[in-house]
Write an enzyme that holds these catalytic residues in place. Structure first.
Site, mmCIF file in Angstrom:
data_model
loop_
_atom_site.group_PDB
_atom_site.id
_atom_site.type_symbol
_atom_site.label_atom_id
_atom_site.label_comp_id
_atom_site.label_asym_id
_atom_site.label_seq_id
_atom_site.Cartn_x
_atom_site.Cartn_y
_atom_site.Cartn_z
ATOM 1 N N LYS A 1 24.040 0.382 0.109
ATOM 2 C CA LYS A 1 23.461 -0.700 0.894
ATOM 3 C C LYS A 1 23.563 -0.436 2.390
ATOM 4 O O LYS A 1 24.558 0.097 2.874
ATOM 5 C CB LYS A 1 24.170 -2.012 0.575
ATOM 6 C CG LYS A 1 23.980 -2.461 -0.852
ATOM 7 C CD LYS A 1 22.603 -3.031 -1.075
ATOM 8 C CE LYS A 1 22.448 -3.465 -2.515
ATOM 9 N NZ LYS A 1 21.254 -4.254 -2.735
ATOM 10 N N CYS B 1 10.088 -2.456 -4.145
ATOM 11 C CA CYS B 1 9.953 -3.660 -3.333
ATOM 12 C C CYS B 1 10.399 -4.866 -4.156
ATOM 13 O O CYS B 1 10.261 -4.874 -5.371
ATOM 14 C CB CYS B 1 8.504 -3.862 -2.901
ATOM 15 S SG CYS B 1 7.842 -2.518 -1.919
ATOM 16 N N GLU C 1 14.432 -7.948 -21.639
ATOM 17 C CA GLU C 1 13.956 -8.683 -20.459
ATOM 18 C C GLU C 1 12.459 -8.525 -20.190
ATOM 19 O O GLU C 1 12.020 -8.545 -19.037
ATOM 20 C CB GLU C 1 14.780 -8.311 -19.220
ATOM 21 C CG GLU C 1 16.265 -8.556 -19.413
ATOM 22 C CD GLU C 1 17.112 -8.203 -18.195
ATOM 23 O OE1 GLU C 1 16.568 -8.099 -17.083
ATOM 24 O OE2 GLU C 1 18.331 -8.038 -18.373
ATOM 25 N N GLU D 1 28.161 -6.364 -1.445
ATOM 26 C CA GLU D 1 27.256 -6.292 -0.296
ATOM 27 C C GLU D 1 27.246 -7.590 0.501
ATOM 28 O O GLU D 1 26.843 -7.610 1.657
ATOM 29 C CB GLU D 1 25.843 -5.951 -0.746
ATOM 30 C CG GLU D 1 25.021 -7.151 -1.136
ATOM 31 C CD GLU D 1 23.768 -6.782 -1.879
ATOM 32 O OE1 GLU D 1 22.788 -7.485 -1.700
ATOM 33 O OE2 GLU D 1 23.773 -5.804 -2.634
ATOM 34 N N GLU E 1 28.329 1.314 -11.567
ATOM 35 C CA GLU E 1 27.521 2.500 -11.300
ATOM 36 C C GLU E 1 28.440 3.601 -10.778
ATOM 37 O O GLU E 1 29.037 3.459 -9.721
ATOM 38 C CB GLU E 1 26.451 2.174 -10.260
ATOM 39 C CG GLU E 1 25.541 3.345 -9.978
ATOM 40 C CD GLU E 1 24.496 3.022 -8.929
ATOM 41 O OE1 GLU E 1 23.316 3.213 -9.206
ATOM 42 O OE2 GLU E 1 24.874 2.596 -7.833
ATOM 43 N N ILE F 1 22.465 -1.850 -19.754
ATOM 44 C CA ILE F 1 22.782 -2.869 -18.752
ATOM 45 C C ILE F 1 21.879 -4.098 -18.863
ATOM 46 O O ILE F 1 22.201 -5.150 -18.348
ATOM 47 C CB ILE F 1 22.733 -2.253 -17.335
ATOM 48 C CG1 ILE F 1 23.721 -1.085 -17.243
ATOM 49 C CG2 ILE F 1 23.034 -3.269 -16.262
ATOM 50 C CD1 ILE F 1 25.157 -1.447 -17.580
ATOM 51 N N HIS G 1 18.120 5.793 -11.474
ATOM 52 C CA HIS G 1 17.155 5.846 -10.369
ATOM 53 C C HIS G 1 16.392 7.165 -10.344
ATOM 54 O O HIS G 1 15.424 7.315 -9.620
ATOM 55 C CB HIS G 1 17.877 5.624 -9.031
ATOM 56 C CG HIS G 1 18.559 4.292 -8.961
ATOM 57 N ND1 HIS G 1 19.913 4.149 -9.163
ATOM 58 C CD2 HIS G 1 18.077 3.046 -8.756
ATOM 59 C CE1 HIS G 1 20.230 2.866 -9.076
ATOM 60 N NE2 HIS G 1 19.141 2.187 -8.831
ATOM 61 N N GLU H 1 0.817 -1.212 0.000
ATOM 62 C CA GLU H 1 0.000 0.000 0.000
ATOM 63 C C GLU H 1 0.850 1.263 0.000
ATOM 64 O O GLU H 1 0.493 2.261 -0.638
ATOM 65 C CB GLU H 1 -0.931 0.015 1.222
ATOM 66 C CG GLU H 1 -2.008 -1.054 1.217
ATOM 67 C CD GLU H 1 -1.598 -2.334 1.916
ATOM 68 O OE1 GLU H 1 -2.478 -3.026 2.440
ATOM 69 O OE2 GLU H 1 -0.383 -2.655 1.941
#
Length: 753
Positions: free
Chosen positions: A117, A516, A484, A605, A665, A431, A694, A18
């Site tokens: 991260k 998400c 993709e 990461e 990046e 990419i 982004h 939501e």
């Protein structure tokens, strides 16, 4: 001494995402700010109530964020970069969104803040920016407003606040360089003010998060903790909160602090409970992080009980999640498609709250019957045929050093590749992914729901792939991708085609902002029953004379972006995935695909938080990549892509991957990442990202040219590629066309000199 339980935080996005939907509606101008704020209020109220109903004693408040909790803390302190400030100096939710994504419904667009991260998780935070002489003041009172909300609803509230030392540690100095630790005394008065406001509201305990205390910090940073917490003592009780690793190496620093309690991650750390009890001041509360907040597996509560029972009654004790439940999906009960056996192995955020209630009750009463009943499925899993595949285990045991070596060194391969592809200087590519339009998502969803047959689905996907090829040829790109369209997510797609994985319907976790992900769950040995990407790559290549890249997600990234098994090592899982994808590389090559990209954005990461543990991880991480790639012939060009990375400290390992081309990046960091490659004298080819995908902002030709010229001062131009920072899945076609047209034009200008 009654034992209580608590969570360190709860997922923000909502069971049906939501928050994501409300954010994106607001950003698109389809809803008002008041409507957005109302969704936040409703989610917070629901999540507090759900935790309370599941048996949680102390509810976290302040864990909710409109974009990211580090960014929320930055605004709390009045830390707003000049380019994002409102003209009248005020701060509002659009200020926050401009920092996070570069634009908002009000205010001027500006470059978004850097994103990286959060420790070794798959969550991203917005990096605080520091400039010399800046000042701080209490500016954004979201925490206090949410505490008031929770108190008005009658809850037992434990505010959550990111601690001052960790917040500074996570930031970066911009412009003239100075020691950011020197800002500590300037931010402490704001923390004092916040704690005083919480005391006025009758708050007893504040969870103050200092996860930097699990790191191997420089001595100056460790020394900063004592004066900082001396300044914060005496207003409310402070629960110093650490997670993602143990605290034993820094325990002398911790025990000298004037706090009233310590939270320790007993899942990911190696701290012994007896040793902690012995070394902590006797009047301190110990919050035992016994339930894994980062995974989806049901806990063996009999084991957890045994781990903590010896100190029951000897000091104040709470039981808790190891870290915030932000990293876990919300509710297992809504998963209707998981088979009953597999479902019985899992626990999501609400089930973890139930585990904490069971554990608290058993520790208070001494009755462990409910713990044994809860833990029974774990015993059954250890012997399940769903978990073990003898053929995979045999193949893994037979790996030799030769399996991770290309036939020849890079110089020999590069000559063969130049002869095969004949690419121009400053070759342009992307990419991998192109915009996932409503049409593409609807097509996949209809097929998944059974509303579309396989033939019509394949016809639809083929049309989108054809469109992507046409667009790229029109733009003048040199190395193409198929776009993709058939992939929902770069990890989920591969997991769906590999044995050993299962998937959820609603197992969403936040990655950053409104993004998400629904991580696959590794439940058993991994193998590839059939080719995964070959058909669509071959089709795309048939549409053009230009090379089309085959696109794979690498083994370490699939591991890091999935919920892994807990019964075998991460190394074992990564190498099983590598062997499965090795077969995919061989099949792509046999189908005529000459350039194959193996994305490893998560390699860094996955590093352990302590540098002393890095070598072992990097050794098997690099080996997994090489097992995946080494089957390729000399004239097959292997690319890899990495994002959100700082490379200085792992350059040996990056070079050891032996990829022919690496794309990284760099645009948000203004090409500073290339310094590592220059100093290391990186021998292979590099594509430094020239614009930030982004952000919806379109970079100018001049901006891209300037970045590429900057790159060419560090890396020989003949080894440079031209590409965006990352995949274009989340962007729209209009800004994608505009940005790529400018990128191609910049490359052509440089070719002309």
């Amino acid at each position: 001494m009654t034992i209580l339980n608590h969570t360190l935080g709860f997922p923000r996005v909502g069971l049906r995402r939501e928050l994501k939907k409300a954010q994106e509606s607001y950003w698109a101008g389809n809803s008002t700010r008041e409507e957005l704020l109302a969704v936040g209020r409703e989610l917070r109220a629901r999540h507090w109530d759900q935790q309370k109903q599941a048996g949680i004693d102390l509810l976290p408040v302040g864990d909710f964020a409109w974009y990211d909790h580090v960014l929320t803390t930055s605004l709390l302190l009045g830390n707003v970069p000049a380019r994002h400030q409102n003209k009248d100096g005020s701060v509002d939710i659009d200020t926050l969104f401009r920092i996070g994504r570069g634009r908002a419904p009000t205010g001027e667009p500006a470059a978004a803040a850097e994103m990286t991260k959060w420790f070794n998780t798959n969550y991203h935070y917005m990096v605080p920016e520091f400039v010399k002489g800046q000042q701080f003041k209490l500016t954004w009172t979201q925490l206090l407003e949410e505490v008031d909300e929770a108190l008005a609803l009658g809850h037992n509230v434990k505010p959550v606040l990111l601690g001052p030392v960790t917040w500074l540690w996570l930031g970066k100095v911009k412009g003239e360089q100075f020691d950011r630790l020197s800002l500590l005394n300037d931010i402490l008065p704001v923390y004092q003010q916040v704690l005083a406001e919480l005391e006025k509201r009758g708050i007893e305990w504040v969870q103050i998060d200092e996860p930097a205390l699990v790191l191997e910090l420089p001595q100056a940073w460790l020394d900063a903790y004592k004066p900082a917490y001396d300044a914060l003592q005496g207003q409310v009780k402070l629960l110093l909160t650490t997670y993602f690793e143990g605290v034993t190496p820094n325990l002398d620093t911790i025990t000298a602090l004037p706090v009233q309690g310590l939270h320790v991650d007993l899942v990911h750390g190696k701290d012994g409970v007896a040793e902690l009890h012995k070394r902590l001041p006797s009047d301190w509360l110990l919050s035992a992080g016994l339930i894994n907040g980062r995974n989806v597996w049901r806990a063996d509560l009999t084991e957890k009980y045994a781990q903590i029972k010896d100190i029951v009654g000897k000091r104040d004790l709470w039981v808790a999640s190891s870290c915030s439940l932000l990293h876990s999906p919300i509710d297992l009960s809504v998963e209707t498609r998981l088979d009953a056996e597999v479902k019985s192995w899992f626990a999501f955020a609400l089930q973890k709250c139930h585990e904490l209630a069971l554990l608290r009750d058993a520790l208070n009463s001494g009755d462990t019957a409910a713990l044994a009943e809860w833990s029974a499925p774990i015993q059954a899993r250890r012997h399940s045929t769903r978990v073990h595949n003898p053929a995979v285990e045999k193949r893994l045991a037979a790996i030799t050093a030769q399996d991770s070596q290309r036939a020849n060194v890079y110089e020999v391969r590069a000559e063969a590749q130049r002869a095969r592809f004949k690419l121009p200087a400053w070759p342009t590519t992307t990419i991998g992914s192109f915009p996932q339009t409503t049409e593409i998502r609807t097509l996949r969803l209809d097929f998944k729901k059974g509303n579309l047959d396989a033939n019509n689905y394949r016809t639809g996907i083929a049309e989108h792939i054809k469109q992507a090829i046409v667009e790229q040829e029109r733009l003048g790109l040199d190395v193409l991708v198929h776009g993709e369209a058939e992939r929902n997510d770069m990890v989920e797609y591969f997991g769906e085609h590999l044995d050993g994985f299962v998937f959820t319907q609603n197992g969403w976790v936040q990655s950053y902002g409104s993004r998400c992900v629904k991580p696959p769950i590794v439940i058993g040995d991994v193998s590839r029953p059939a080719p995964i990407t070959v058909e669509w790559a071959k089709y795309a290549q048939s549409l053009t004379d230009k090379p089309v890249k085959g696109m794979l997600t690498g083994p370490v990234t699939i591991l890091c972006w999935s919920f892994p098994r807990e019964d075998v090592s991460r190394e074992t899982i990564a190498k099983q995935i590598a062997l499965a994808l090795r077969d995919e590389v061989a099949d792509l090559e046999a189908a005529g695909i000459g350039i194959i990209q193996i994305d490893e954005p998560a390699l860094r990461e996955g590093l352990p938080l302590r540098r002393s543990d890095w070598d072992a991880y990097l050794q098997w991480g690099v080996e997994a990549f090489r097992i995946n790639a080494a089957v390729a012939k000399d004239d097959t060009q292997i690319h890899t892509h990495m994002c959100y990375c700082e490379f200085n400290d792992i350059m040996d390992s990056i070079a050891a991957l032996d990829a022919d081309v690496i794309t990284i990046e760099t645009s948000r960091s203004d090409m500073e990442l290339l310094e590592s490659f220059e100093e290391f004298d990186y021998p292979n080819e590099i594509g430094p990202g020239v614009y930030d995908i982004h952000s919806p902002n379109v970079p100018s030709v001049e901006w891209i040219e300037a970045l590429l010229k900057k790159a060419a001062k560090r890396i020989p131009a003949e080894r440079l590629w031209v590409n965006p920072d990352c995949g274009l899945k989340t962007r729209g076609w209009p800004e994608t066309r505009a940005a790529l047209a400018n990128m191609v034009q910049a490359a052509q200008n440089l070719r002309r000199g």
